[in-house]
Design an enzyme around this catalytic site. Sequence first.
Site, PDB file in Angstrom:
ATOM      1  N   GLY A  95       0.766  -1.231   0.000  1.00 46.43           N
ATOM      2  CA  GLY A  95       0.000   0.000   0.000  1.00 46.43           C
ATOM      3  C   GLY A  95       0.801   1.287   0.000  1.00 46.43           C
ATOM      4  N   SER A  96       0.276   2.221  -0.691  1.00 48.48           N
ATOM      5  CA  SER A  96       0.731   3.604  -0.675  1.00 48.48           C
ATOM      6  C   SER A  96      -0.407   4.418  -1.252  1.00 48.48           C
ATOM      7  CB  SER A  96       1.981   3.796  -1.523  1.00 48.48           C
ATOM      8  OG  SER A  96       2.229   5.182  -1.702  1.00 48.48           O
ATOM      9  N   SER A  97      -0.662   5.543  -0.634  1.00 47.47           N
ATOM     10  CA  SER A  97      -1.746   6.378  -1.146  1.00 47.47           C
ATOM     11  C   SER A  97      -1.405   6.969  -2.502  1.00 47.47           C
ATOM     12  CB  SER A  97      -2.076   7.489  -0.151  1.00 47.47           C
ATOM     13  OG  SER A  97      -0.932   8.296   0.076  1.00 47.47           O
TER      14      SER A  97
END
Length: 144
Positions: free
Chosen positions: A62-64
């Site tokens: 995950g990473s925005s």
Amino acid sequence: MNASAEILVPGKAGEGEALVLTAPISFWGGVDPKTGRIADVRHPQHGEVIAGRVLFLPGTIGSSSASAVLMELVHNGRAPVALVLHEPDAILLLGLIVAREMGWQTPIAARLERDQFDSFRGGQVAVGADGSILRRLGILDGPS
């Protein structure tokens, strides 16, 4: 091999060589949005190109910013022709939704059980707008 997948984000049907990732990937820093190449040197498929291929994702890290990278890939014409995910990633898929809202042609994204991924490895794969996933037989392939 044929499969029916759940459509996560509607998009253009696509056909291309399958790229079945063996490990989750982070799009932010893990994929170069200008080339569509896997840039993460720790990833088992480092150096592979995702552009123009059917990308099978066992998971994402995950990473925005993943949605922005996917949106850039679409805009630059370096996106996969279809994404097949084991687990939906709302942040990543947001990139397709925003790209579509911008009027860009986006690939379809679908969900398929991970245990089915390997049957598509190394072949030409077509992902239909209805979620159908078909492995095309090549000259060197036998019946699936």
